[in-house]
Each structure stands twice: as structure tokens, then as C-alpha cells.
Enzyme design. Structure first.
Site, short mmCIF file in Angstrom:
data_model
loop_
_atom_site.label_atom_id
_atom_site.label_comp_id
_atom_site.label_asym_id
_atom_site.label_seq_id
_atom_site.Cartn_x
_atom_site.Cartn_y
_atom_site.Cartn_z
CG HIS A 201 -0.40 0.29 2.51
ND1 HIS A 201 -0.14 -0.67 3.46
CD2 HIS A 201 -0.02 1.46 3.09
CE1 HIS A 201 0.36 -0.10 4.55
NE2 HIS A 201 0.44 1.19 4.34
CG ASP A 248 0.09 -4.07 2.83
OD1 ASP A 248 0.51 -3.59 1.77
OD2 ASP A 248 -0.23 -3.38 3.83
CB SER A 365 2.68 2.19 6.17
OG SER A 365 1.44 2.30 6.81
#
Length: 702
Positions: A201, A248, A365
Site C-alpha cells: 500500500h 501487503d 507503514s
């Protein structure tokens, strides 16, 4: 238009349907470090930051001798402007009061670049844009901005003050600093040679011309010149970009290899054993440092410059599912089962103990979750998502690295192919083609073959030309051609599987998707009077519908993570104009990441979008070049709630071809003198020649 963001943005997904398997009902936030401590400068030499580097700009704003806090817009020209101010509202049209003044503009509804263009076109010499919520805007004019007036951002409160001081002299100063600066968008980890590991992402839809990787980074306030360029990005082909964040993970290939120390990756079985034992783990990053709960508003950005770390403990997937199910049940006063919370084998969870809130959230992230083993520090996870930030009821969720070691090896040590390609929306009966890069990352010559695999007849819509890649030398690349023929309506998906004749050469695969949308004569009649030159198509999860109340069309009734599209195709140079409107959920915190949004896409390039409550607005696209054109209006919803009437509308679509001027007739050359009287005959020849030229020119225009 793809915007180049310097600020780290909090991206959230709201699940409103808790009854659907593998979906959770709460706000998921992309993680950050909370409750941690400052990391030692040399402790994590493989820690990396995904950064945008830019020439830093100092900005100042002074009005009547009083300084105001301001921020420069990225891509704003540097310079100085000093004049009285003009109230230009939201500057959705030319600001008639702007001549030789500084435009005072409210945020809202349209792109910042359009606002500034409307100021400059009306004679404005500078622009001040004030926020419509708390804080100062951290915004961009877009990487293709070509204006030349300085632009600064101020807060909502300061904007209200300046509206009462329009006759005062405002002075804007923007100056570029000498050294490069950087802003981190995500974390990452260096795994050796030219390879970096991060979350999918973090890199979906990014422009690798601007994103870079800073390996061994510690303090973001310096060292921007060390950032390395990206050659290619491989997102896991089964990454779920919707609500679940499954698989992910992504690999970044750098242009040049690095000799920096690499982190070791932990295998799946060991990660499972450590999770069952609730072993300690450490997460590292530059994310925000303030905790908040699942129903709290996300706090103001608080990202530190220096690297931070925090110790958590691992959970088995069973423990994680049970905790999340209980947390959802308590919060919503209903029963959720462990199978509804979206935790898969490709994920691993971590939580904190004690009274101090700890965890990861926005800004972290893609960064590593590591464990200390008898082989030293090894990476067990990649920061993926969480509910709120550092909330004791909701464990953080990470991509489990050990589940992807085969995929990582196939890319970095085998035959790599671009993981995904989407032909997207294609008019029925149109053929499209693309080239995919195949790279031999081994030290061996590879003899290759390629197979198309599909679960249904969709494979018949695709074909391959692999003649250039049957034999591929070590460390070399080639291209295969993929063709899609949109004869069969609907969505199509196929896998390209690479086969090698050498068992020592691992290979990878690519997922190809496309959607053929149907022609729509009703829309053609409604908007183009049945024109054979303008051809309309509609599709997606729901087609667009007629709105006979105002000779318009409107998007179909779509749900979470769905889209409704209408396409227009035509040929030739000219100008396109239309009126569009939208009534949807608006992301007021980060407008560049809208929730319910209407996009304008021309020839595969996103040009504009509108979101929120936007009344009919006229748009004119000038200077479309010769050739075939495809214009797409795409209404898309995220996984969140609905607001307003939840639809997009379109009317008054007009394409005006460019009229080519008739060529000037040549000047006749006088005939040479003759003893014979030829005035009549000679005049007739040149008159006929002139008529012939004019008739030829007219035929070209018919």
C-alpha cells in the site's frame, strides 16, 4: 494528474458491513510508532525510508507589518509579491477583482492549481489559500504546474482575519534553500544487493521518477542527497488493495546496488513458533507519536525526524482473531466471530502490555517488525494496518514476511516479471496491447516459455507474443507483448506463468486484468443526438443511467469499493467541454485521497477529480491533439459510508473540432509575351487552376 505529496498522509478505510466474511467493521489506519523511544543511530543499518526529495522552500507572509504563519505549496514558484488583497472566494472561476493584487482564496471543491490559474489569468500577482478546517494546508500544485506566481497556505482562522484586511498591503516571500530536503512517506528495509522490502500500500500508483529510497537513514532532517533512485517496483500479484490489506508486500529494485548491511528474513515456521510463544518484537519507524482510539479523530501529524522504536509482543493468529472479534463486539454491541476480522496466514499480529500505550501507526507503514534470534535481528513482519493507534483492545497487524520468502526469491534470484497489469475499462470490440518487462536476475542463461492460465473463458480474450524472450541472458531484460480483445463484455483476469527448462532457475508470474464495457445508444441519444462520431460506452460495477430531468446522465448505484464508469471515444483535434457534479462523502482531512470521487481520465491520464458536494461546474479541455481519444468519467467509492445523494452527474458534453484554415491560393505567374492573342485562353487556365485548388481544399474538410 498525479499529485506529488511531501506530507505523509493518513490513509483510512472504513468497513460498514461486518457480516461479510473476512471484513472488519472499523476504521483501519496505516501505522506509526507510539509510546516508543529514540533509536540508537547505528542500531538498524538496514532501516530505510521511502522519501520524496525536493528543494526546500522558505515562505513568509506579512500583512500590514504583522507576520502570519504560512506554508509553501509544493511546486509553487519562488519569488516575492506585494499588494493589497482581493477576496476570490474558492476561485472556481476567473477572479475579476485580482488585477495587480494578491488573491485571497478559500480552500474547497477544486484543485489548488486551478484556483491559482484563475487568479493569475485575471491578473493576480500572488495567492494566499486559507484552510477550511483547523491547521495550515500542506498541499501541492501538482508536478505539471506551469504558473509563475508565488502561492502560500495559511490557517482557517488567519484567513478569516485577512478577509477583514483586504485593503492592507500583503507581502509574500518564497525562497529556495540550497540543500535538498526529504519527506518520508513510509518505512522499508534493505534486504541486500539492490532490493528493498516494503508494504504494497506504500507504493501502489506511485511515480518512481520522484519516490526514492534512503538506506540506513536515521535523521530525516538531513541526508536527502543520499537517497537512491528506483528502477522498478514489484507489488505482490495477489495483493488485496481493497479493505483486507491481504498480501501487503512489495519489492523495490534500485537502479544501483548498495553495500549497506542487509536484514535477514525470518522463515514462516519460526515466525509461527515465536508468535505462539508470545515472543518480544520491535517495530521501527518515523511515524506519529500520539495514540488514539478507534472512534477518535486522528490527531494532528506529529512525525519525528529521528528514528524511533518500540517493543511489543507477538500474538498467534488465533489469539489475534479472538482479541479483535471481542473488541469489535464490545465496541458495536453485536457479536463478531473470529473469522470476520480479516486476519489471514499472510499476516501476523503484535500488541503491547502494561499501562503505556505502544504501537505503530501513520508514517510507519512498510517498516520492519523484527525479532532478536540466535542469528541476530531478523525481520518477521512489515507494518501494514491497525485500528486506531496503540489501542490496547486492537492489536497491530503486519504482513508476515515468512509467508513470502518464495515469492521474494523468485523475483530477486530468478526470472522476474511485472506483477500486475490492468487494461482497465475498454470499449467493446476495441483491441489493446501492452509490453511487460521480463528480467533474468540469475547468473545463468534462461530458456523460457510462457503460459496463459484462467479459470474461465476470459483467457480467450488475451494473447501473447513472447518471441523476444524465449532465451534470456543473465542479468538481462526483454519484453513480451500482451494483447486484449474486448469482444466479450465484463471483467477478465488471467495469469501469465513463466516456465524455465532449468530447475535451478525460479520464475514468477503476472496477473493481467481488463474489463470490456458495452456501447450505450441511450446515452448517445441523450448527450450526442445519436452522433456516429461520438461513441458512448458504460460499465463498471453499475453502468451510468439517464437523468431525464435535466438532459443529463448519472452514475449507477454502487456500493463499497465499487465503481461506475461512462466512456466517450472520438477522433480528431479540438476542444472538449462538459458540466459535471458530484454528491459524495468527502475526505476533508486529506482531500488528495478522496472517499467518494468523480475522476476525469483522458487517454489513460487522470486529469481532474471532484469530491464532496460540488454543484454543476463547467470544464473545458483545450487543444486535444489529432488522433483517437478516450475520455472516461469514473465515479468510485471507498469502503466507507455514503453521504449526500451519493452520485455523480454529467451533461452538456460538447466536442468542437479544430477548423483547419483553407490554404491561400498561389499567386499566378504572368505568361510570357506572345505575338498571338492568348489573354482569353491564358486567363482561363489560371482561373481553372484556382478553382481546382479550392475544390480540393473543400473536399479535405468535408
Amino acid at each position: 494528474m498525479k499529485y506529488f505529496l511531501f506530507a505523509v498522509l493518513a490513509i483510512s478505510t472504513l468497513f460498514s458491513s461486518a457480516n461479510e466474511a473476512n471484513q472488519s467493521p472499523l476504521l483501519l489506519s496505516k501505522p506509526k510508532i507510539v509510546g516508543g523511544e529514540l533509536a540508537s543511530q547505528n542500531a538498524w543499518p538496514w532501516m530505510s525510508a521511502l522519501v520524496f526529495t525536493y528543494s526546500d522552500v522558505d515562505s513568509s507572509l506579512d500583512v500590514a507589518g504583522t507576520p502570519y504563519q504560512s506554508e509553501p505549496f509544493s511546486y509553487s514558484p519562488s519569488g516575492q509579491a506585494s499588494a493589497t488583497m482581493a477576496d476570490c472566494g474558492i476561485a472556481d472561476n476567473l477572479c475579476n477583482l485580482a488585477e495587480n493584487k494578491i488573491c485571497l482564496i478559500a480552500r474547497g471543491e477544486i484543485d489548488f492549481s486551478v484556483k491559482v490559474d484563475n487568479c493569475q489569468a485575471a491578473g493576480g500577482i500572488g495567492a494566499i489559500i486559507y484552510n477550511n478546517t483547523s491547521g495550515v494546508i500542506s498541499g501541492t500544485l501538482g508536478e505539471d504546474y506551469i504558473g509563475n506566481i508565488p502561492v502560500v497556505a495559511i490557517s482557517q482562522n488567519d484567513g478569516a482575519l485577512l478577509l477583514n484586511k483586504l485593503d492592507s498591503i500583503a507581502t509574500i516571500n518564497l525562497s529556495v534553500k540550497q540543500d535538498l530536503a526529504q519527506s518520508a512517506s513510509c518505512g522499508a528495509s534493505f534486504i541486500g544487493d539492490k532490493w528493498v522490502l516494503t508494504a504494497a500500500h506504500c507504493v501502489e500508483d506511485v511515480n518512481i521518477e520522484f519516490l526514492k529510497v534512503n538506506i540506513g537513514e536515521y535523521d530525516l532532517s538531513d541526508g536527502a542527497s543520499n537517497a537512491k533512485a528506483i528502477k522498478r517496483i514489484y507489488i505482490h500479484p495477489e495483493y488485496d488493495e481493497g479493505s483486507a490489506f491481504n498480501n501487503d508486500i512489495a519489492l523495490i529494485e534500485l537502479v544501483e546496488a548498495s553495500d549497506q548491511t542487509a536484514v535477514k528474513l525470518l522463515d514462516y515456521n519460526t515466525s509461527k513458533q515465536l508468535a505462539i510463544a508470545n515472543s518480544p518484537a520491535t517495530v521501527i519507524g518515523w511515524g506519529n507519536i500520539n495514540a488514539y482510539g478507534p472512534n477518535d479523530e486522528a490527531p494532528v501529524n506529529s512525525q519525528p525526524d529521528q528514528l524511533r522504536q518500540v517493543e511489543l509482543y507477538l500474538l498467534s493468529n488465533e489469539e489475534c482473531k479472538n482479541q479483535l472479534a471481542q473488541a469489535y463486539s464490545d465496541l458495536n454491541n453485536t457479536i463478531y466471530s473470529p473469522n470476520q476480522v480479516g486476519i489471514t496466514n499472510s499476516m501476523i499480529c503484535a500488541a503491547f502490555s502494561g499501562d503505556v500505550q505502544k504501537g505503530s501507526c501513520q508514517g510507519d507503514s512498510g517498516g520492519p517488525l523484527v525479532v532478536n534470534t540466535n542469528e541476530g535481528w531478523q525481520q518477521i513482519g512489515i507494518v501494514s494496518f491497525g485500528v486506531g493507534c496503540a489501542n490496547e483492545a486492537f492489536p497491530d497487524v503486519y504482513a508476515r514476511v515468512g509467508n513470502f520468502t518464495t515469492w521474494i526469491n523468485n523475483i530477486t534470484q530468478g526470472i522476474a516479471i511485472e506483477s500486475n497489469y490492468d487494461f482497465a475499462l475498454t470499449p467493446q470490440n476495441k483491441a489493446q496491447t501492452t509490453q511487460l518487462i521480463v528480467t533474468n536476475n540469475t547468473n545463468l542463461i534462461a530458456n523460457l516459455s510462457f503460459t496463459l492460465l484462467a479459470d474461465n473463458i476470459s483467457s480467450h480474450s488475451f494473447s501473447l507474443n513472447t518471441d523476444n524472450c524465449t532465451q534470456l541472458a543473465a542479468k538481462q531484460s526483454c519484453q513480451i507483448q500482451v494483447d486484449f480483445d474486448a469482444k466479450t463484455l465484463g471483467k477478465h483476469k488471467v495469469r501469465i506463468v513463466i516456465n524455465s527448462n532449468d530447475v535451478n532457475i525460479p520464475t514468477s508470474q503476472s496477473y493481467i486484468s481488463a474489463e470490456a464495457v458495452a456501447s450505450n445508444s441511450d446515452i448517445n441519444t441523450q448527450l450526442s443526438n445519436g452522433s456516429s462520431e461520438l461513441r458512448w460506452f458504460s460499465g463498471g460495477d453499475q453502468p451510468w443511467l439517464l437523468d431525464n430531468s435535466e438532459a443529463a446522465i448519472m452514475s449507477g448505484a454502487i456500493g463499497e469499493d465499487q465503481q461506475s464508469a461512462v466512456l466517450l471515444t472520438f477522433s480528431g483535434a479540438g476542444t472538449l467541454s462538459f458540466d459535471w457534479s458530484v454528491a459524495s462523502e468527502e475526505n476533508t482531512d486529506t482531500p488528495d485521497e478522496p472517499f467518494g470521487v468523480l475522476y476525469l481520465i483522458i487517454d489513460d491520464k487522470q486529469i481532474k477529480f471532484i469530491s464532496g458536494e460540488v454543484a454543476y461546474t463547467k470544464v473545458t479541455i483545450d487543444e486535444l491533439a489529432e488522433g483517437e481519444h478516450q475520455v472516461t468519467w469514473l465515479y468510485k467509492k471507498d469502503g466507507g459510508t455514503s453521504e449526500g445523494t451519493d452520485k455523480a452527474s454529467l451533461k452538456n458534453v460538447i466536442f468542437t473540432p479544430t477548423v483547419t484554415a483553407l490554404p491561400s491560393p498561389p499567386t499566378p505567374t504572368p505568361l510570357p509575351p506572345s505575338t498571338t492573342d492568348t489573354k482569353s485562353g491564358g486567363g482561363s487556365v489560371y482561373f481553372m487552376l484556382f478553382l481546382l485548388i479550392m475544390l480540393t481544399a473543400k473536399r479535405r474538410l468535408i
